[in-house]
Structures are given as C-alpha cells and as structure tokens.
Scaffold this motif. Structure first.
Motif, PDB file in Angstrom:
ATOM      1  N   VAL A 226       0.928  -1.029   0.051  1.00 25.40           N
ATOM      2  CA  VAL A 226      -0.031  -0.330   0.476  1.00 25.40           C
ATOM      3  C   VAL A 226       1.173   1.041  -0.324  1.00 25.40           C
ATOM      4  O   VAL A 226       1.961   1.693   0.631  1.00 25.40           O
ATOM      5  N   LEU A 227       0.625   1.477  -1.713  1.00 28.76           N
ATOM      6  CA  LEU A 227       1.162   3.212  -0.578  1.00 28.76           C
ATOM      7  C   LEU A 227       0.708   4.477  -0.343  1.00 28.76           C
ATOM      8  O   LEU A 227      -0.913   4.436  -0.406  1.00 28.76           O
ATOM      9  N   ALA A 248      -0.726  -5.878   6.042  1.00 25.00           N
ATOM     10  CA  ALA A 248      -0.156  -5.458   4.542  1.00 25.00           C
ATOM     11  C   ALA A 248       1.398  -4.538   5.204  1.00 25.00           C
ATOM     12  O   ALA A 248       1.739  -4.338   5.730  1.00 25.00           O
ATOM     13  N   THR A 249       1.698  -3.950   4.106  1.00 25.39           N
ATOM     14  CA  THR A 249       3.493  -3.733   3.870  1.00 25.39           C
ATOM     15  C   THR A 249       2.804  -2.300   3.437  1.00 25.39           C
ATOM     16  O   THR A 249       2.561  -1.687   1.881  1.00 25.39           O
ATOM     17  N   PRO A 250       2.865  -0.868   3.949  1.00 24.46           N
ATOM     18  CA  PRO A 250       2.707  -0.231   3.619  1.00 24.46           C
ATOM     19  C   PRO A 250       4.229   0.823   3.149  1.00 24.46           C
ATOM     20  O   PRO A 250       5.481   0.631   3.530  1.00 24.46           O
ATOM     21  N   VAL A 251       3.887   1.417   1.943  1.00 27.80           N
ATOM     22  CA  VAL A 251       5.079   2.630   1.987  1.00 27.80           C
ATOM     23  C   VAL A 251       4.713   3.859   2.020  1.00 27.80           C
ATOM     24  O   VAL A 251       4.338   4.283   0.969  1.00 27.80           O
ATOM     25  N   CYS A 252       5.652   4.666   2.630  1.00 23.76           N
ATOM     26  CA  CYS A 252       5.102   5.675   3.605  1.00 23.76           C
ATOM     27  C   CYS A 252       6.137   6.636   2.886  1.00 23.76           C
ATOM     28  O   CYS A 252       6.649   6.690   2.319  1.00 23.76           O
ATOM     29  N   VAL A 253       4.885   7.986   2.126  1.00 24.03           N
ATOM     30  CA  VAL A 253       5.313   9.063   1.634  1.00 24.03           C
ATOM     31  C   VAL A 253       5.748  10.406   2.531  1.00 24.03           C
ATOM     32  O   VAL A 253       4.215  10.462   3.147  1.00 24.03           O
ATOM     33  N   VAL A 254       6.112  10.999   2.567  1.00 23.91           N
ATOM     34  CA  VAL A 254       6.434  12.184   3.310  1.00 23.91           C
ATOM     35  C   VAL A 254       7.392  12.773   3.220  1.00 23.91           C
ATOM     36  O   VAL A 254       7.787  12.830   2.042  1.00 23.91           O
ATOM     37  N   LEU A 270       9.085   0.088   4.926  1.00 21.85           N
ATOM     38  CA  LEU A 270       9.774   1.290   4.020  1.00 21.85           C
ATOM     39  C   LEU A 270       8.963   2.537   4.062  1.00 21.85           C
ATOM     40  O   LEU A 270       7.609   2.963   3.897  1.00 21.85           O
ATOM     41  N   VAL A 271       9.897   3.844   3.438  1.00 17.22           N
ATOM     42  CA  VAL A 271       9.660   4.851   4.061  1.00 17.22           C
ATOM     43  C   VAL A 271      10.762   5.896   2.549  1.00 17.22           C
ATOM     44  O   VAL A 271      11.529   5.923   2.134  1.00 17.22           O
ATOM     45  N   ILE A 272       9.535   6.451   2.001  1.00 17.31           N
ATOM     46  CA  ILE A 272      10.199   8.036   0.626  1.00 17.31           C
ATOM     47  C   ILE A 272      10.332   9.006   1.611  1.00 17.31           C
ATOM     48  O   ILE A 272       9.604   9.515   1.543  1.00 17.31           O
TER      49      ILE A 272
END
Length: 447
Positions: A226-227, A248-254, A270-272
């Motif tokens: 999940v983005l 679920a696996t979150p891909v975090c955008v900050v 997982l962080v961007i």
C-alpha cells in the motif's frame, strides 16, 4: 458553563442533566458578510486568522433525534481549512440549502457558521426519541449527518442524497464549548484516552477505514503493498496503522527526515522522503513529467523487492494523482478522497485502461464503519496521532498552520477542558499503550 465543567471534572456525570444549560456559548465561527474578503488572492495567501472568530453564539435546543454535547476537546481538519478560506465555495451555501429542507434544518441557516467536525465530550441534553444516549455519557462524535428519508441511504448512509459533513456542511460544529449532533453520530469515548486524544481520531480514522479497509473502499487484504501519501498527516497516519494491522506492507511517502522517523516508530519500514529525493511530478502548471513517475515507481520497487503497489492511498489530489495512477500495479486500485492540493486531477488514461486499474472515490464513512474504526481505537489496536494541542483561543493560528502543512498527525483543541491529560478512566489499558499514544508528540512542529 462552569457548573457543568465542575461536575464533569469531579466525575459527577449523573448531575449534568440536572444543571441549567447556558443561553450562549463560545464557538469558532465564520461570518457570512466576510465571504469575499480573500477575493483575488491565491489559496496559500488566504489567512484563516483573518476569517475565523471566537465569539459567543446562541445555544440551540436539541430537536427530535438530536443531542447537545458539552465539548471537552476537538480537532483541526482540512475541511476547517477549506471553510476558513472559502474554498472551493463558501460554506454558507451549504447551510442555506440545508435550511430549506425542513423546519428543523432551518436552524442551521444563520449569518454565522460554527465550525468543527470532531469532538469528545459529555452528553448534556437529548431530544425527543433519543434512546441510546443519556445525559452524562462520555462520547466522541463522527461527522456524518444524514436524514435517511430517501431509500438510497439505507444500504449505505454515505449514499443518502441528504448526507452532509457536520461542522462543514451543517452548523453547530465541534470547535466550541457546546455542539449539536444527531444521536447516530455518537460513539463511546475510548476510556484510556484523554479528552484531546479521544477527539483526534473521529474524522480521519473513519475516513481512512472506509478508504482502505471497507468493502466500499480498497478492501485491504493481508500481503498487499500500500502506497500511502502524506503518511504522517491526519489521514495517512491512520492509514499506516490500518495497513500494518491488516497484514499489509505500507510504503510511506513523507516530506522530511523527522516524518520518516515517525513512520518507523509506527512500525513502517519502507519510507520515501520525497523532499530529499527531489520528486517533481509537474514541469510547470500545465505539464506533468512522466520521467518522474517512472523514477518514483522504480524507487518503490527498489524498496519492496520488485512489487508495485496493490493499493494507492490517495488524498493530495492534483499534485500526485498522475503518479499514483502510473505506479499502481496492473489490476491495482487507486482509492481517493480529499484532494488537498487541488480537485482537478490529470493522469494518462493509457496506464489505467490498458492495465485494468481501478479508481475508487470514497468520502468519510457510514455509522457502522465509523463505529468499527472507533472500536479499534478503544481496544488499543489503533492509536491517536495527536502532535500538539492548543486552547480554543488558538484555533485560528492552528488552522493557519495546518493550511501551510506546519504540522503532522492531528492538532487538538481544548474547548471546555482546562488542560491536557484529563478524562482517562482506564489507566491500566493506557499504561500498556502510552508510548504508542505519544509517539507523535515527540516531534517538533513543522518538521
């Protein structure tokens, strides 16, 4: 008002139903006569500190099916930002249209608008026909106001033609000492939380639940990638927790290193940091940059070991929507609400239709979804993401700060509560979760 507050603070909740209700109370309001004050200004230049006023207004009498609540605490949401800058339209049009629907609704059509779509507090008075709540009950409120006079609303109240957001499309909202709600907006206050913590989750947690978990939304399942845009904001911070709870696996955008740390404190790996990595999805006001979409998608696959997002949790809107459609996996889902960066979305439809992707629009939550989201809070499975608290007098400045993204998580507002830390009635449950409850409080504002 002081006698009511004294009874609540002393735990004498059974007494509040016998105390007189004041004829006036303080609330954060807009004035209809000021709706043109920002004409000609860009959205970011419109200052909520000029349009929001804290003043006394007349107390409404609860009608059939309604409840008057003594508001201990509330919270700032983006809909209050939109109201305060009169975008996309002034909210007085909502009040006028609602007022024409019935004599009961006509009370909402006033030259002032009391804002706010969150609250925690104590029931003071119940209108005719209210059976589930009584004076003295400690409650939180979700923000769906619905009439249910039309058949479309009975399968899903969010589809009712007369569905409105309380405190945004109705009057007598929660940024005040008293608030008027429908009885079916109320839910039990989580006993391990303070007043300000309990008030923080109603709108955003319920919205994230429908958007991500509900059959009406993305139907999150175990193993999904999940983005999540704005993963430490009001919506995103709850989406991260719901994704982790659901396997679920979150891909975090900050947008900063500090916000990346907060994601990791929630358990996301997982962080961007989009600021540090310099993503610019628009070349100019009219032209998007597909090369940046591709670079962003490659970064997601690098983090996930080659997986594209099964679900994209969208709420920024115009700025990010083209990238969201592009990076979702074949057959994936983009679920969208809010559009805080702009309502007019643009994307390349080839990536949608040829790859069998879906766009789902969601809006807040029905009573059942809001109740389930609140139940997760009450059980300690999801935690409030309160980052700071201001007094009622500081609401306008807080709305200004949210308008300029100088916050993370939720900003709370003390209404009748004289200070922070009050209202906990289950200290044992709190002790088990206190680090998680406070993890957003450890970061400086604006980072």
């Amino acid at each position: 008002m002081q006698k009511i507050l004294d009874a609540v603070l002393a735990g004498e909740l059974g007494e509040v139903g016998h105390l007189p209700v004041p004829e006036f109370y303080r609330g954060v309001v807009l004035h209809a006569e000021e709706t043109t004050m920002f004409e000609g200004l860009a959205g970011r230049d419109k200052d909520p500190r000029r349009s929001l006023h804290l003043e006394e207004v007349a107390t409404p009498e609860p009608a059939a099916g309604e409840v008057l609540v003594a508001v201990m605490a509330s919270g700032i949401n983006h809909n209050t930002v939109w109201s305060s800058i009169f975008e996309p339209v002034p909210t007085f049009g909502f009040l006028s249209r609602y007022g024409r629907t019935s004599p009961q609704a006509a009370r909402h059509d006033l030259p002032y608008h009391v804002l706010g779509s969150d609250l925690s507090g104590v029931v003071l008075r119940c209108g005719e026909g209210v059976a589930s709540w009584r004076p003295g009950d400690e409650v939180v409120a979700h923000c769906l106001s619905v009439e249910l006079d039309h058949p479309d609303g009975h399968a899903d109240t969010m589809l009712d033609p007369q569905q409105r957001i309380w405190g945004f499309e109705t009057n007598f909202g929660g940024l005040a000492e008293l608030a008027l709600v429908k009885a079916n907006q109320l839910m039990p206050k989580p006993r391990h939380l303070t007043w300000e913590e309990a008030a923080a989750s109603g709108l955003v947690n319920s919205t994230a639940y429908r958007q991500l978990v509900s059959p009406a939304g993305a139907r999150l399942k175990q193993g999904d990638t999940v983005l999540i845009w704005g993963a430490t904001g009001g919506l995103g911070s709850y989406a991260v927790q719901l994704a982790l709870n659901g396997g679920a696996t979150p891909v975090c955008v900050v947008s900063s290193a500090h916000k990346a740390q907060v994601c990791r404190r929630m358990g996301a790996e997982l962080v961007i940091d989009r600021s540090a990595e310099g993503y610019r999805f628009w070349k100019d006001e009219q032209t998007q940059d597909p090369r940046e979409w591709r670079r962003f998608g490659a970064r997601i696959r690098e983090l996930t070991g080659g997986d594209d997002p099964d679900i994209v949790f969208e709420h920024p809107g115009r700025e990010t929507f083209g990238a969201s459609v592009y990076v979702a996996r074949r057959g994936g889902t983009i679920v969208t609400c809010a559009s805080t960066s702009g309502y007019e979305h643009a994307y390349d439809n080839r990536y949608l239709w040829m790859n069998l992707k879906r766009i789902i629009g969601t809006h807040f939550a029905n009573y059942r979804e809001a109740w389930e989201a609140n139940r997760l809070i009450a059980k300690g499975h999801v935690h409030p993401t309160l980052s700071q608290v201001v007094p009622l007098e500081g609401t306008a400045q807080a709305v200004h700060d949210v308008h300029h993204n100088l916050h993370q998580g939720k900003v709370g507002v003390l209404c009748l509560a004289p200070g922070e830390g009050l209202g906990v009635t289950d200290p044992e449950l709190r002790a088990r979760h206190e680090p998680a409850i406070n993890r957003f409080r450890a970061q400086p504002a604006g980072t």
